[in-house]
Design an enzyme around this catalytic site. Structure first.
Site, PDB file in Angstrom:
ATOM      1  N   ASP A  62       0.839  -1.198   0.000  1.00 45.12           N
ATOM      2  CA  ASP A  62       0.000   0.000   0.000  1.00 45.12           C
ATOM      3  C   ASP A  62       0.875   1.250   0.000  1.00 45.12           C
ATOM      4  OD1 ASP A  62       0.825   0.223   2.694  1.00 45.12           O
ATOM      5  OD2 ASP A  62      -0.896  -0.952   3.346  1.00 45.12           O
ATOM      6  N   ASP A  64       1.124   5.227   1.319  1.00 48.08           N
ATOM      7  CA  ASP A  64       0.603   6.262   2.210  1.00 48.08           C
ATOM      8  C   ASP A  64       1.184   7.605   1.783  1.00 48.08           C
ATOM      9  OD1 ASP A  64      -0.833   4.444   3.771  1.00 48.08           O
ATOM     10  OD2 ASP A  64       0.993   3.906   4.855  1.00 48.08           O
ATOM     11  N   ASP A 142       7.440   5.503  13.963  1.00 46.61           N
ATOM     12  CA  ASP A 142       8.036   4.528  14.877  1.00 46.61           C
ATOM     13  C   ASP A 142       9.527   4.277  14.625  1.00 46.61           C
ATOM     14  OD1 ASP A 142       7.307   3.207  12.526  1.00 46.61           O
ATOM     15  OD2 ASP A 142       6.117   1.649  13.498  1.00 46.61           O
TER      16      ASP A 142
HETATM   17  P1  ATP Z   1       3.264  -2.369   6.126  1.00 41.78           P
HETATM   18  O1  ATP Z   1       2.169  -1.567   5.476  1.00 41.78           O
HETATM   19  O2  ATP Z   1       4.222  -2.999   5.198  1.00 41.78           O
HETATM   20  O3  ATP Z   1       2.739  -3.301   7.147  1.00 41.78           O
HETATM   21  P2  ATP Z   1       3.991   0.174   7.194  1.00 41.78           P
HETATM   22  O4  ATP Z   1       5.244   0.678   7.853  1.00 41.78           O
HETATM   23  O5  ATP Z   1       3.593   0.860   5.935  1.00 41.78           O
HETATM   24  O6  ATP Z   1       4.180  -1.362   6.978  1.00 41.78           O
HETATM   25  P3  ATP Z   1       1.460   1.015   8.185  1.00 41.78           P
HETATM   26  O7  ATP Z   1       0.667   0.442   9.304  1.00 41.78           O
HETATM   27  O8  ATP Z   1       0.924   0.998   6.807  1.00 41.78           O
HETATM   28  O9  ATP Z   1       2.846   0.238   8.246  1.00 41.78           O
HETATM   29  O10 ATP Z   1       1.832   2.488   8.610  1.00 41.78           O
HETATM   30  C1  ATP Z   1       2.331   3.468   7.712  1.00 41.78           C
HETATM   31  C2  ATP Z   1       3.347   4.342   8.425  1.00 41.78           C
HETATM   32  O11 ATP Z   1       2.736   4.996   9.549  1.00 41.78           O
HETATM   33  C3  ATP Z   1       4.532   3.594   9.038  1.00 41.78           C
HETATM   34  O12 ATP Z   1       5.532   3.351   8.084  1.00 41.78           O
HETATM   35  C4  ATP Z   1       4.979   4.543  10.113  1.00 41.78           C
HETATM   36  O13 ATP Z   1       5.703   5.619   9.582  1.00 41.78           O
HETATM   37  C5  ATP Z   1       3.660   5.097  10.622  1.00 41.78           C
HETATM   38  N1  ATP Z   1       3.146   4.286  11.744  1.00 41.78           N
HETATM   39  C6  ATP Z   1       2.283   3.251  11.675  1.00 41.78           C
HETATM   40  N2  ATP Z   1       2.018   2.748  12.884  1.00 41.78           N
HETATM   41  C7  ATP Z   1       2.723   3.491  13.756  1.00 41.78           C
HETATM   42  C8  ATP Z   1       2.854   3.485  15.175  1.00 41.78           C
HETATM   43  N3  ATP Z   1       2.207   2.590  15.919  1.00 41.78           N
HETATM   44  N4  ATP Z   1       3.666   4.413  15.732  1.00 41.78           N
HETATM   45  C9  ATP Z   1       4.313   5.337  14.977  1.00 41.78           C
HETATM   46  N5  ATP Z   1       4.240   5.383  13.653  1.00 41.78           N
HETATM   47  C10 ATP Z   1       3.449   4.487  13.031  1.00 41.78           C
HETATM   48 MG    MG Z   2       1.785   0.513   4.844  1.00 38.94          MG
END
Ligand code: ATP
Ligand code: MG
Length: 440
Positions: A62, A64, A142
């Protein structure tokens, strides 16, 4: 401002010739959303997991987008969009049935600072809607690898937290003071497990060390959110690695305390769980569908068997008591991770069907095979051979009968051997298991 977090305002910029991002891998809708925002004079960047994955040469699942436009401003630019979330407001912009997440830059507000839009409860952030600048936004993410921004106009990566170094040297580092950040949101510990398992990154010592003493913080997270995170872990395509990481860091115990206790005195159970997770990984990695119920049925099998034993009298159990054993097992797990009703029913069916594989005879067999839940129950039964509860010959019989034509099927059914009598030498534990699966 949180003094534990080092401020840095100017990003390190990595231009196209110095990074390996292939823009062909960027979804066209994401490009369109960024362009719409920048044409209106807002800042807009790809951010987080998609930039990390592109740099690691993985196709992101995905995309963002982060912007300095407020949720209302974003909403007004896209007809098919809506603001969602209370704790953390974002905008979903729809393209067909898919959507992109657009979030407004947020500032990190410390526990002691007061802000009407950010709320804390025992150090945990319960609401996070204080808007800020891009550098502030980077610091409240994070891990450093998740705090990279991609500027489509310049094809440049913007790095405020040394995330490029972490990508290059493949390590996971929490931004700021790890303990404070785990307290703000304990789910970050589970995210660390997932990124370690999925991306093969080392967890830097300062980020890893406090986890052991912070695992209990997961008790403050809603069981619904923990269910979602558990599914992300076990459906990541790297479930076996996730399981080992969760066990290693003491987090598995927080999510599945009943199963963890069983694992302590039942070495075969680990083989059974790993076998199931490994087949889930295979299915995901070849694009086959998976049902969360299956893995929960596996993880809670022993607890279910104990519940059955308690309700078994003179070797028999009524159908009502069998359902009750299932319901009770699910109820006890649900205080840790919710199990939505539709999955709970499937889990109970998978369990209930186990006794049929051994007992069923004659004309009922074709109907049993045609049942919509048969396939999951059959996969589960095959895995039970890892627990010594099903013989290879029995599993093979059920494999073979699914492959043959009507005539051969009839012959197999007629020649089906009677259920085996237990040899006298069987261990007590094994006897109990047999008793459990015989019951219906
Ligand atoms: P994936 O989608 O591959 O599982 P992701 O890092 O993109 O990994 P998402 O849940 O889509 O995870 O979150 C997008 C972004 O939002 C993360 O990359 C991070 O920068 C931020 N983020 C998500 N969850 C948290 C959290 N619990 N604390 C701080 N930042 C977060
Ligand atoms: Mg993501």
């Amino acid at each position: 401002m949180n003094t534990n977090i080092q401020q840095s305002t100017l990003p390190k910029k990595t231009l196209a010739q110095e990074h390996n991002i292939d823009e062909q891998k960027i979804c066209k809708h994401a490009k369109r959303v960024v362009n719409t925002l920048t044409n209106k004079g807002y800042q807009a960047y790809l951010v987080g997991g998609c930039v990390r994955d592109l740099l690691l040469n993985i196709t992101p699942k995905d995309f963002d987008i982060a912007t300095n436009a407020t949720p209302e401003e974003v909403r007004s630019l896209f007809d098919r969009s809506r603001i969602i979330g209370r704790r953390f407001q974002i905008v979903h912009v729809y393209y067909g049935r898919e959507f992109l997440e657009v979030s407004t830059f947020r500032a990190q507000v410390s526990n002691s600072a007061s802000s009407p839009n950010t709320q804390f409860n025992n150090g945990q952030i319960t609401r996070d809607n204080t808007f800020g600048t891009i550098d502030e936004d980077a610091l409240r993410r994070d891990f450093s690898i998740n705090a990279l921004y991609y500027d489509l106009a310049e094809s440049a990566v913007l790095d405020f937290c040394s995330g490029m170094d972490a990508v290059k040297n493949r390590y996971l580092r929490m931004i700021g003071d790890p303990v404070t950040r785990y307290r703000e949101d304990p789910v970050r510990m589970l995210r660390a497990m997932r990124f370690r398992a999925k991306l093969g990154l080392e967890i830097e010592e300062d980020t890893a060390a406090p986890i052991a003493e912070c695992t209990h913080l997961l008790n403050d997270i809603s069981s619904a959110r923990l269910f979602d995170e558990t599914i992300k872990l076990f459906h990541s395509g790297h479930a076996v690695n996730c399981f080992h990481e969760l066990k290693h860091y003491g987090l598995f115990q927080q999510l599945f305390p009943m199963t963890d206790k069983e694992l302590g005195h039942d070495p075969q159970l680990q083989d059974f769980i790993v076998g199931a997770l490994s087949s889930t990984d295979t299915r995901i990695n070849i694009g086959k569908s998976v049902n969360p119920a299956f893995i929960f049925a596996v993880l809670l099998w022993r607890s279910f068997q104990h519940a059955v034993t308690k309700r078994t009298h003179n070797g028999k159990i009524s159908p009502e008591s069998l359902w009750d054993a299932g319901r009770n097992t699910i109820f006890r797990q649900a205080s840790h991770t919710t199990i939505p009703k539709r999955f709970a029913i499937t889990i109970c069916e998978i369990w209930k069907f186990q006794s049929r594989f051994e007992r069923i005879r004659g004309r009922q067999i074709p109907d049993f095979i045609a049942h919509p839940r048969f396939r999951a129950a059959y996969d589960f039964m095959c895995l039970r051979s890892l627990l010594g509860e099903v013989t290879q010959a029995e599993a093979d019989w059920w494999t073979d009968i699914q492959k043959c034509d009507a005539e051969e099927k009839q012959l197999m059914i007629e020649q089906r051997p009677e259920p085996k009598r237990e040899p006298k030498s069987k261990s007590r534990a094994s006897k109990n298991n047999q008793k459990n699966i015989k019951s219906e």
